[in-house]
Design an enzyme around this catalytic site. Structure first.
Site, PDB file in Angstrom:
ATOM      1  CG  ASN A  84      -2.334  -0.743   0.867  1.00  0.00           C
ATOM      2  OD1 ASN A  84      -2.813  -0.761   0.083  1.00  0.00           O
ATOM      3  ND2 ASN A  84      -2.263  -1.741   1.818  1.00  0.00           N
ATOM      4  CB  ILE A  85       3.647   2.395   2.153  1.00  0.00           C
ATOM      5  CG1 ILE A  85       4.486   1.469   1.945  1.00  0.00           C
ATOM      6  CG2 ILE A  85       2.826   2.007   3.350  1.00  0.00           C
ATOM      7  CD1 ILE A  85       5.721   1.384   3.027  1.00  0.00           C
ATOM      8  CG  MET A  86       6.103   2.651  -2.260  1.00  0.00           C
ATOM      9  SD  MET A  86       7.390   1.612  -2.988  1.00  0.00           S
ATOM     10  CE  MET A  86       8.204   2.724  -4.158  1.00  0.00           C
ATOM     11  CE  LYS A  87      -1.758  -0.154  -3.572  1.00  0.00           C
ATOM     12  NZ  LYS A  87      -3.163  -0.974  -2.671  1.00  0.00           N
ATOM     13  CG  HIS A 120       1.585  -1.540  -6.764  1.00  0.00           C
ATOM     14  ND1 HIS A 120       0.758  -1.727  -7.958  1.00  0.00           N
ATOM     15  CD2 HIS A 120       0.563  -1.368  -5.676  1.00  0.00           C
ATOM     16  CE1 HIS A 120      -0.502  -2.134  -7.606  1.00  0.00           C
ATOM     17  NE2 HIS A 120      -0.745  -1.675  -6.267  1.00  0.00           N
ATOM     18  CG  ASN A 165      -2.957  -0.722 -10.549  1.00  0.00           C
ATOM     19  OD1 ASN A 165      -2.817  -1.757 -11.247  1.00  0.00           O
ATOM     20  ND2 ASN A 165      -3.252  -0.634  -9.416  1.00  0.00           N
ATOM     21  CD  GLU A 166      -7.070  -2.140 -10.411  1.00  0.00           C
ATOM     22  OE1 GLU A 166      -7.765  -1.291  -9.912  1.00  0.00           O
ATOM     23  OE2 GLU A 166      -6.720  -3.146  -9.560  1.00  0.00           O
ATOM     24  CD  GLU A 286      -1.815  -6.083  -7.738  1.00  0.00           C
ATOM     25  OE1 GLU A 286      -2.693  -6.378  -7.335  1.00  0.00           O
ATOM     26  OE2 GLU A 286      -1.402  -5.245  -8.324  1.00  0.00           O
TER      27      GLU A 286
HETATM   28  C1  XIL Z   1      -5.076  -3.932  -2.028  1.00  0.00           C
HETATM   29  C2  XIL Z   1      -4.345  -3.987  -0.832  1.00  0.00           C
HETATM   30  O1  XIL Z   1      -3.829  -5.354  -0.958  1.00  0.00           O
HETATM   31  C3  XIL Z   1      -5.265  -3.968   0.396  1.00  0.00           C
HETATM   32  O2  XIL Z   1      -4.233  -4.088   1.612  1.00  0.00           O
HETATM   33  C4  XIL Z   1      -5.918  -2.687   0.128  1.00  0.00           C
HETATM   34  O3  XIL Z   1      -6.847  -2.101   1.326  1.00  0.00           O
HETATM   35  C5  XIL Z   1      -6.439  -2.377  -1.061  1.00  0.00           C
HETATM   36  O4  XIL Z   1      -5.732  -2.567  -2.361  1.00  0.00           O
HETATM   37  N1  XIL Z   1      -5.119  -4.279  -7.273  1.00  0.00           N
HETATM   38  C6  XIL Z   1      -4.237  -3.517  -6.844  1.00  0.00           C
HETATM   39  C7  XIL Z   1      -3.617  -3.745  -5.385  1.00  0.00           C
HETATM   40  O5  XIL Z   1      -3.212  -3.084  -7.826  1.00  0.00           O
HETATM   41  O6  XIL Z   1      -2.951  -2.273  -5.240  1.00  0.00           O
HETATM   42  C8  XIL Z   1      -4.747  -3.851  -4.634  1.00  0.00           C
HETATM   43  O7  XIL Z   1      -4.094  -3.926  -3.096  1.00  0.00           O
HETATM   44  C9  XIL Z   1      -5.201  -5.240  -4.893  1.00  0.00           C
HETATM   45  C10 XIL Z   1      -5.813  -5.082  -6.290  1.00  0.00           C
END
Ligand code: XIL
Length: 374
Positions: A84-87, A120, A165-166, A286
């Site tokens: 999470n921490i690089m979001k 990420h 992402n996404e 992932e």
């Molecule tokens: C998820 C984390 O695992 C959780 O801790 C957080 O609450 C939500 O995000 N796709 C991604 C990741 O690209 O960043 C997500 O990670 C899961 C889905």
């Protein structure tokens, strides 16, 4: 014959097949505990794991305070991703206030232990700080400030980035998925990036990331693209456009939040092969395998553990069979211990998607991975 020192002997046994070190009881029923010595020692590509980190992380399960988790990561993985921490919500929580401390600590820990970092994620519609979502100024400049500052900060210390992402929806509109757009058009999960910049935000983000850190490999990352469906078709069409315009993209990240029964190994292999055919790298970013996606399998039985082992094995096989060595970006599992997995929070059901149980003991799943790596 010389007697092997005990440590070496146990290595020899564990690299061999199916050494059984006891049994675990996450399920109430005994499940074999394999003794795989080290996944990274077996793997010819990066073997990664996502790790929870940061004292502000929402599950308060940061690796900083968990030596037993650190030990498992060091033993088995040569790459980590910060869960999470690089979001953006964590790293620029207020405009212009970049909070790098937790991520710096994590990256330093990784590098001290010969572990690489896949970073990420730079541009994503989710886990954005509210100031960013509601930004009223020039979005291209705001994106540039975020991407350039963050990518520059970690320059030389991370090997790769999920740049975007996404970007796509999960629909099928004449064989293609549409871009994530407004919430109304995107099942409640629209993209402010697209709303403000149109699809050009994607090439722009790659150019900015490359300008800031020309040494990092740059990925487009998404989920549900491993079933060779409309969403993969859109990602491939986007990749064609980026490549035609000489945009610096190195590969496609397949998140691979899959289930025990979906998608088929054949569809997964075909999906990888279609990216390879573009000359792009394939990175499994992932990976986790839901064993209870529908809430009707609420106990993890020995039979399910075996099923999961074979499922991990066939996925690793699909990767190695379809992705040539020069295009392998690595394989990362989305967490280490089942107790830390995001899946139960996401699906609302009990689940056991990872390679280690909640006591950080090995599950048969790890042996599925190890068998294929051998
Ligand atoms: C998820 C984390 O695992 C959780 O801790 C957080 O609450 C939500 O995000 N796709 C991604 C990741 O690209 O960043 C997500 O990670 C899961 C889905």
């Amino acid at each position: 014959m010389r007697v092997l020192p005990l440590a070496l002997l146990s290595t020899a046994i564990s690299i061999g097949l199916s050494a059984c070190g006891g049994s675990s009881s996450d399920s109430g029923e005994p499940i074999e505990v394999p003794q795989v010595e080290s996944l990274k020692a077996l793997s010819t590509t990066y073997m990664g794991a996502a790790v929870p980190a940061g004292y502000e992380d929402q599950f308060s399960n940061g690796i900083e305070t968990r030596p037993e988790l650190q030990d498992v990561v060091i033993q088995h993985f040569d790459q980590i991703t910060a869960e999470n921490i690089m979001k953006s919500a964590y790293i620029q929580p207020r405009q212009g206030d970049f909070t790098f401390q937790d991520a710096d600590n994590l990256v330093d820990w990784a590098l001290d232990n010969n572990i690489t970092v896949h970073a990420h994620a730079l541009v994503w519609h989710s886990q954005m700080p509210s100031w960013m979502e509601n930004y009223q100024g020039d979005w291209l400049t705001m994106m540039d400030t975020h991407v350039s500052t963050v990518a520059d900060h970690f320059k030389g210390r991370v090997v790769s980035w999920d740049v975007v992402n996404e970007a796509f929806n999960d629909n099928n509109d004449n064989g293609y998925a549409t871009y994530r757009d407004t919430d109304a058009n995107s099942g409640g999960h629209g993209s402010p990036w697209y709303q403000n910049l149109g699809k050009d935000y994607i090439p722009e983000a790659f150019k900015m990331a490359h300008a800031a850190d020309s040494g990092a490999e740059l990925y487009y990352n998404d989920y549900n693209i491993e079933d060779d469906g409309a969403k993969l078709a859109s990602v491939l069409r986007m990749a064609d456009e980026l490549l035609a315009d000489d945009i610096p993209i190195d590969g496609i990240g397949f998140q691979m939040h899959v289930s025990y029964d979906w998608p088929s190994a054949q569809a997964i292999g075909t999906s990888f092969a279609k990216v390879v055919a573009k000359g792009l790298k394939v990175k499994v970013t992932e990976l986790d395998i839901k064993m209870n996606p529908n809430g009707d399998r609420n106990t993890f039985t020995a039979a399910m553990a075996e099923e999961q082992k074979l499922r991990y094995q066939e996925i690793i096989k699909a990767y190695y069979d379809n992705v040539p060595a020069n295009l392998r970006g690595g394989i990362t599992v989305w967490g280490v211990s089942d107790a830390d997995s995001w899946i139960p929070h996401f699906t609302g059901h009990n689940d056991w998607p990872l390679l280690f149980n909640s006591s950080l003991e090995q599950k048969p799943a790890i042996e599925g991975v190890a068998n294929e790596l051998k």
